[in-house]
Design a protein around this motif. Structure first.
Motif, PDB file in Angstrom:
ATOM      1  N   GLU A 101      58.646-102.497  58.381  1.00  0.00           N
ATOM      2  CA  GLU A 101      57.695-102.685  59.466  1.00  0.00           C
ATOM      3  C   GLU A 101      57.697-104.161  59.838  1.00  0.00           C
ATOM      4  O   GLU A 101      57.855-105.023  58.974  1.00  0.00           O
ATOM      5  N   ARG A 130      57.156 -96.369  66.691  1.00  0.00           N
ATOM      6  CA  ARG A 130      57.037 -95.763  65.362  1.00  0.00           C
ATOM      7  C   ARG A 130      58.074 -94.649  65.240  1.00  0.00           C
ATOM      8  O   ARG A 130      58.227 -93.845  66.151  1.00  0.00           O
ATOM      9  N   ASP A 183      57.302 -99.847  63.487  1.00  0.00           N
ATOM     10  CA  ASP A 183      56.991 -99.156  62.232  1.00  0.00           C
ATOM     11  C   ASP A 183      58.080 -98.123  61.973  1.00  0.00           C
ATOM     12  O   ASP A 183      58.162 -97.111  62.672  1.00  0.00           O
TER      13      ASP A 183
END
Length: 157
Positions: A55, A133, A49
């Motif tokens: 993503e 992320r 992400d």
């Protein structure tokens, strides 16, 4: 020191080295536009992400997302620093500082800095990412920036 303690210490060092290698492989895969290397560092159910950048889910989804990024930013250079890795059995988390120089085909040279939040698992004896992320701290255009030495293939600059 008994053998059990020594074995536990060796396992911790090997796990840390494997996780640090995954962090380095990620940077190298993106910088070298290497989908084969990128594909090797994720579990099948992993998620990458990158808010504002894309993503992807699973190795093939992550590679597809990377190809989109490479079209927009054909030159990347990642510096990964200060990995804070926590390992508990077959699960690990980490935060990794990142400073990146990109050549964006629309914005030109930009500097991106932030923090990666990582999750890893050891499955069948192999550590791989389960989640990564990115937390963007800043994206700064580098106006009038031109390299004075180096490869002439540097993103067409």
């Amino acid at each position: 020191m008994n053998l059990e303690t020594l074995a536990a210490r060796l396992e911790a060092l090997e796990s840390r080295a494997a996780i640090e290698s995954l962090i380095s492989a990620y940077a190298n895969a993106f910088d070298r536009l290497d989908p084969d290397l990128l594909r090797t560092i994720w579990h099948a159910d992993a998620v990458l992400d990158l808010p504002g950048f894309g993503e992807g889910a699973g190795p093939e989804g992550i590679v597809a997302m990377a190809h989109n990024s490479w079209r927009k930013m054909p030159h990347m250079h990642h510096w990964m620093a200060n990995p804070l890795i926590r390992i508990e059995g077959d699960v690990a988390t980490a935060t990794v500082a990142a400073d990146c120089l990109f050549h964006d085909i629309e914005k030109g040279p930009v500097q991106v800095s932030g923090l990666y939040h990582d999750c890893f698992e050891r499955r069948d004896g192999q550590w791989l990412f389960t989640k990564r992320r990115f937390e963007l701290h800043f994206l700064t255009p580098l106006e009038n920036w031109k390299p004075i030495a180096g490869s002439e293939t540097f993103g067409g600059i």
